[in-house]
Design an enzyme around this catalytic site. Structure first.
Site, PDB file in Angstrom:
ATOM      1  N   GLU A 129       0.832  -1.209   0.000  1.00 26.36           N
ATOM      2  CA  GLU A 129       0.000   0.000   0.000  1.00 26.36           C
ATOM      3  C   GLU A 129       0.867   1.259   0.000  1.00 26.36           C
ATOM      4  OE1 GLU A 129      -4.040  -0.761   2.192  1.00 26.36           O
ATOM      5  OE2 GLU A 129      -2.441  -1.584   3.447  1.00 26.36           O
ATOM      6  N   GLU A 149      -3.247 -10.508   4.010  1.00 27.10           N
ATOM      7  CA  GLU A 149      -4.160 -10.231   5.123  1.00 27.10           C
ATOM      8  C   GLU A 149      -5.375 -11.153   5.167  1.00 27.10           C
ATOM      9  OE1 GLU A 149      -2.658  -6.030   3.977  1.00 27.10           O
ATOM     10  OE2 GLU A 149      -2.912  -7.990   3.047  1.00 27.10           O
TER      11      GLU A 149
END
Length: 273
Positions: A129, A149
């Site tokens: 990210e 995740e």
């Protein structure tokens, strides 16, 4: 040249207290390196706070013309959010944690000076990210990008679902998010997630500095271009008006007409040969 020696005493003292980042300013290019054990390079609330403070200095300090963000060592850019940080979260403070991370990465994305992620190996979750929030990305051959995740029941929180979708489209973004597929460096280049893939970190940093130097030589318009391109993705902003306003602001500089006249003179000279 040491970064802390370049800034005000107030900011210098802050830098001395920073534990997550090492910064070095050389010929106008600031290199930000995540410090600590490369095998446990994670993103914490502290590192986010320090990164925000450093990027604020990038905004404010005229000596800084471009930025490279990289990880320590040769194998890891970032392993994402520290699990210890996640264990502190519940539904209420998790939202605040996500919004804080989104704010820091948006601060990077909207910076008027070019910021490049130099991806030196494995890059997971929030590390991806962070890289996606930078204006440009280069990588070493051993670099991989992945969002693990979902394997432990959560999703990206710092804007990853949004930026990945804008870059790859809905179907590809869902594929890499849901199936937890790793993206190797060469494939990332094919997907236009990174601009260049090089053999080693030292070579990558050299390439990144060359890339940024070419950009910052035209520093008067880099901030304008960032604002215009970001406006294209903002439904609440008229991108065409932002572009027109940016074009108008180009004519604030005193030497713009001199530059245009030189171009005309060169064109005339070529036509007479």
């Amino acid at each position: 040249m040491n970064y802390t020696c370049q800034f005000t005493n107030q900011f210098g003292s802050k830098m001395e207290k920073m534990k997550s980042l090492h910064c070095n300013l050389e010929e106008g290019i600031l290199t930000i390196t995540f410090t600590g054990d490369p095998k446990s390079s994670t993103i914490t609330e502290q590192s986010l706070s320090e990164l925000h403070a450093t990027i604020q200095e990038v905004y404010d300090n005229e000596d800084i013309r471009g930025v490279i963000i990289t990880g320590a060592g040769e194998q890891i850019f970032s392993l994402g959010v520290d699990i210890a940080e996640l264990l502190k979260l519940n539904e209420l403070n998790a939202r605040k944690f996500a919004e804080n991370g989104q704010d820091v990465l948006a601060f990077i994305e909207n910076c008027p000076k070019p910021i490049m992620a130099a991806i030196n190996g494995h890059t997971l979750g929030a590390g991806v990210e962070l890289a996606l929030a930078c204006h440009f990305r280069v990588a070493t051959e051993n670099a991989t990008l992945a969002f693990p995740e979902t394997s432990f029941g959560i999703i990206p929180a710092f804007g990853g679902t949004q930026r990945l979708t804008k870059l790859l489209g809905k179907a590809k973004a869902l594929e890499y998010l849901m199936i937890k597929k790793s993206i190797r460096a060469e494939h990332a280049k094919q997907l236009d997630l990174v601009s260049e893939v090089v053999s080693y970190k030292e070579e990558m940093l050299k390439k990144a500095k060359q890339y940024l130097t070419a950009i910052v030589n035209n520093k008067d318009i880099t901030g304008i271009l960032v604002a215009c391109v970001n406006a294209a993705e903002n439904p609440d902003e008229n991108g065409f008006q932002t572009e027109a306003n940016g074009f108008a602001s180009c004519f604030k500089t005193a030497d713009i007409k001199e530059k245009l006249i030189k171009i005309v003179d060169k064109t005339v000279l070529l036509e007479t040969k």
